[in-house]
Design a protein around this motif. Structure first.
Motif, short mmCIF file in Angstrom:
data_model
loop_
_atom_site.label_atom_id
_atom_site.label_comp_id
_atom_site.label_asym_id
_atom_site.label_seq_id
_atom_site.Cartn_x
_atom_site.Cartn_y
_atom_site.Cartn_z
N HIS A 142 0.85 -1.19 0.00
CA HIS A 142 0.00 0.00 0.00
C HIS A 142 0.89 1.24 0.00
O HIS A 142 1.93 1.27 0.66
N LEU A 143 0.48 2.24 -0.73
CA LEU A 143 1.15 3.53 -0.71
C LEU A 143 0.33 4.49 0.14
O LEU A 143 -0.90 4.37 0.22
N THR A 144 1.01 5.43 0.76
CA THR A 144 0.33 6.50 1.47
C THR A 144 0.86 7.84 0.97
O THR A 144 1.98 7.92 0.44
N ARG A 145 0.05 8.88 1.13
CA ARG A 145 0.43 10.20 0.65
C ARG A 145 0.34 11.20 1.80
O ARG A 145 -0.62 11.20 2.56
N ASP A 146 1.36 12.03 1.90
CA ASP A 146 1.36 13.13 2.86
C ASP A 146 0.80 14.35 2.15
O ASP A 146 1.47 14.93 1.28
N PRO A 147 -0.44 14.77 2.46
CA PRO A 147 -1.05 15.87 1.71
C PRO A 147 -0.40 17.22 1.96
O PRO A 147 -0.60 18.16 1.19
N ASP A 148 0.40 17.33 3.01
CA ASP A 148 1.01 18.62 3.33
C ASP A 148 2.18 18.96 2.42
O ASP A 148 2.51 20.13 2.23
N ASN A 149 2.84 17.93 1.86
CA ASN A 149 4.02 18.24 1.05
C ASN A 149 4.12 17.39 -0.21
O ASN A 149 5.20 17.25 -0.77
N ASP A 150 2.99 16.82 -0.65
CA ASP A 150 2.97 16.05 -1.89
C ASP A 150 4.09 15.00 -1.93
O ASP A 150 4.92 14.98 -2.83
N THR A 151 4.06 14.15 -0.94
CA THR A 151 5.04 13.06 -0.86
C THR A 151 4.31 11.74 -0.74
O THR A 151 3.39 11.60 0.07
N TRP A 152 4.71 10.78 -1.56
CA TRP A 152 4.14 9.44 -1.50
C TRP A 152 5.13 8.52 -0.77
O TRP A 152 6.31 8.46 -1.14
N LEU A 197 6.26 4.71 0.42
CA LEU A 197 6.12 3.34 -0.06
C LEU A 197 5.92 2.34 1.07
O LEU A 197 5.46 1.23 0.82
N ASP A 198 6.26 2.72 2.29
CA ASP A 198 6.10 1.82 3.44
C ASP A 198 5.24 2.53 4.48
O ASP A 198 5.73 3.39 5.21
N PRO A 199 3.94 2.20 4.57
CA PRO A 199 3.07 2.89 5.52
C PRO A 199 3.55 2.79 6.96
O PRO A 199 3.30 3.69 7.77
N SER A 200 4.24 1.70 7.31
CA SER A 200 4.68 1.52 8.69
C SER A 200 5.73 2.54 9.11
O SER A 200 5.90 2.81 10.30
N SER A 201 6.46 3.10 8.14
CA SER A 201 7.49 4.09 8.48
C SER A 201 7.10 5.50 8.04
O SER A 201 7.90 6.42 8.17
N ALA A 202 5.89 5.67 7.52
CA ALA A 202 5.44 6.98 7.08
C ALA A 202 5.11 7.86 8.29
O ALA A 202 4.69 7.35 9.33
#
Length: 521
Positions: A440-450, A452-457
């Motif tokens: 699964h990918l996650t996105r940080d909406p504050d700085n347009d960053t995707w 690749l590892d949700p556990s370390s996001a």
């Protein structure tokens, strides 16, 4: 950047030093491919290897017209990923040779490769997975030479990518070694890495007598240096791999799972040798039809009946004992009676095409309705592995528990496993073989960053849960597409059977075509 869809906001990691492309080089795309297993290798081939498009000449769609550099990011050698990168000869491809080409326009490429190396088998045979990895690496080496001839710079970075950050001038890929590399286009092919945690074993994930996965198999040999009593969690493909490896090495092995079922048996997952009109009509079904699942079932039954007049019940075993069922299904496969297997590939590909028109909820409901088919028949085991498995059951080296553990504990004597219907048993080690979580990918909406590892996001990231037909990421639904593509198993949020290699190779060609035809950066 010339593309009107290019990102316009700066991302994080401003402190890192970027490897800036040489301004003296020609203008063009700087592509980063994240993940270099089979799908990432296929993307690379479709980008730079003229053999990927035998109908084109070097004057039409020439990579040099568009590409300046391609960077591949993966800690493993190219092609030697988790799925195929294990050298143990017992690990076999579950799909036949004729399904394993890396080139969308050349489906016989893997067969050609094997023939060139002296192999005399049939297209519907299965071969060791390491042969597939060697093929990937050989094709990568050839394509890299072609790219160099065309003036394209290629580099393989032995690192793990953690994030892709949008910048005004493109993207920056943040690596685990602290390096940051620039890109005008990014293709994410992450594969699977995070093992599932079975019920009752979460407290033991880091215990030295608990192995979270049978892969890479060298870990089994390092941990299990003398014959031992092993409990394998799972009864499907990963568990079958584990059982075959452990029994071969002299361990007494017990399989267990909540279902207690083994996969069905077939010769191999192979290409269809003839058309199946009922399956072709699946793509014409109305996605909004409340009876969609029932109509899909009728199409499948009709397709099987057209293959052979014998009822489906005569092509499968109805035995309630899993080992007896395995024995009977081996006999059916050896006698050429399990003709249902012929429809598996066209059915998988028809459902993939149908699902493209379904909303996410409909996609999920359809897969849930047919979970019984997917777990037992779509992912059936090969005849060669079924025979090996039965040999170990017959010898007593392998058994299947009657139930799943109701309680677990680790004492001075090792694992104490409590069953619902029998006395507790002791085991020396537990091997988790229940598979992997899809990426699964996650996105940080504050700085347009995707990430690749949700556990370390970082906190506040949002899971990417939608993907359109172009396979490009978007900052939000309806937003312009980024120059970031997803291919392979990570497309599961849109596509069922996302690990079906022929479909993934088609995605690789689709993504490469989009990159090759996009305006120069």
């Amino acid at each position: 950047m010339a593309d009107s869809t290019a990102p316009g906001r700066a991302g994080p990691y401003r402190h890192a030093t970027a490897s800036v492309p040489d301004p003296g080089r020609r203008q063009g795309h700087d592509v980063v491919v994240i993940g270099c297993g089979t799908v990432g290798t296929s993307v690379f081939l479709h980008l730079v290897d003229p053999a990927a498009y035998p109908h084109r000449t070097l004057h039409t769609g020439l990579p040099a017209d568009r590409l300046r550099s391609v960077s591949l990011v993966d800690p493993n050698p190219v092609g030697w990923g988790l799925a195929f990168g294990d050298r143990d000869p017992l690990l076999m491809c579950n799909s036949a040779v004729d399904l394993n080409s890396l080139l969308a326009h050349h489906p016989e490429d893997f067969l050609d490769h094997l023939r060139q190396h002296g192999w005399q088998g049939r297209p519907d045979d299965c071969v060791p997975r390491s042969w597939m990895a060697a093929y990937c690496h050989q094709r990568y080496t050839r394509a890299r030479q072609s790219a160099t001839t065309l003036g394209i710079r290629v580099q393989h970075l032995r690192a793990t990518a953690h994030a892709v950050a949008a910048r005004r001038d493109g993207y920056r890929i943040h690596l685990d070694n602290g390096q940051e590399i620039p890109a005008t286009h990014v293709v994410i092919c992450p594969g699977v890495h995070q093992p599932r945690t079975p019920d009752g074993f979460a407290p033991y994930r880091h215990h030295p007598a608990y192995l979270d996965s049978p892969y890479p198999t060298i870990r089994l040999r390092r941990h299990l240096t003398r014959p031992a009593r092993l409990l394998v969690l799972g009864t499907h493909q990963s568990a079958i791999d584990a059982a075959l490896l452990l029994c071969r090495d002299g361990h007494h092995t017990t399989l267990t799972s909540p279902s207690g079922r083994l996969p069905a048996v077939r010769t191999a997952l192979t290409s269809a040798t003839r058309p199946h009109p009922p399956l072709q009509r699946i793509t014409l079904l109305d996605p909004a039809d409340p009876h969609l699942a029932d109509k899909l079932t009728r199409h499948v039954i009709e397709a099987i009946r057209l293959i052979d007049p014998r009822p489906l019940r005569h092509q499968i075993s109805a035995a309630t004992d899993p080992v007896q069922r395995l024995r009977e299904e081996i006999a059916l496969a050896e006698g050429g009676a399990c003709l249902w297997a012929e429809i598996c590939t066209p059915l998988i590909e028809a459902v993939i095409a149908l699902a493209a028109a379904l909303p996410p909820a409909g996609h999920s409901a359809l897969m849930t309705r047919f979970a019984w088919f997917i777990s037992r028949y779509a992912t059936a085991t090969t005849l060669v592995n079924a025979r090996r498995l039965l040999t170990h059951f017959t010898s007593g080296a392998l058994r299947l528990a009657d139930s799943y553990p109701t309680a677990t504990a680790f004492t001075n004597d090792g694992w104490r496993i409590q069953w619902s219907s029998s006395a507790p048993e002791h085991f020396d080690h537990v091997v988790n073989a229940t598979g992997f979580h899809p990426p699964h990918l996650t996105r940080d909406p504050d700085n347009d960053t995707w990430h690749l590892d949700p556990s370390s996001a970082p906190p506040g990231t949002v899971r990417v849960d939608s993907l359109e037909a172009d396979l490009r990421l978007r900052s939000q639904p309806g937003a312009p597409p980024e120059r970031i593509w997803v291919a392979g198993v990570a497309t599961h949020i849109r596509i069922p059977f996302a690990n079906h290699l022929r479909n993934a190779v088609g995605q690789a060609g689709h993504v490469a075509d989009q990159i090759r035809s996009s305006p120069p950066a």
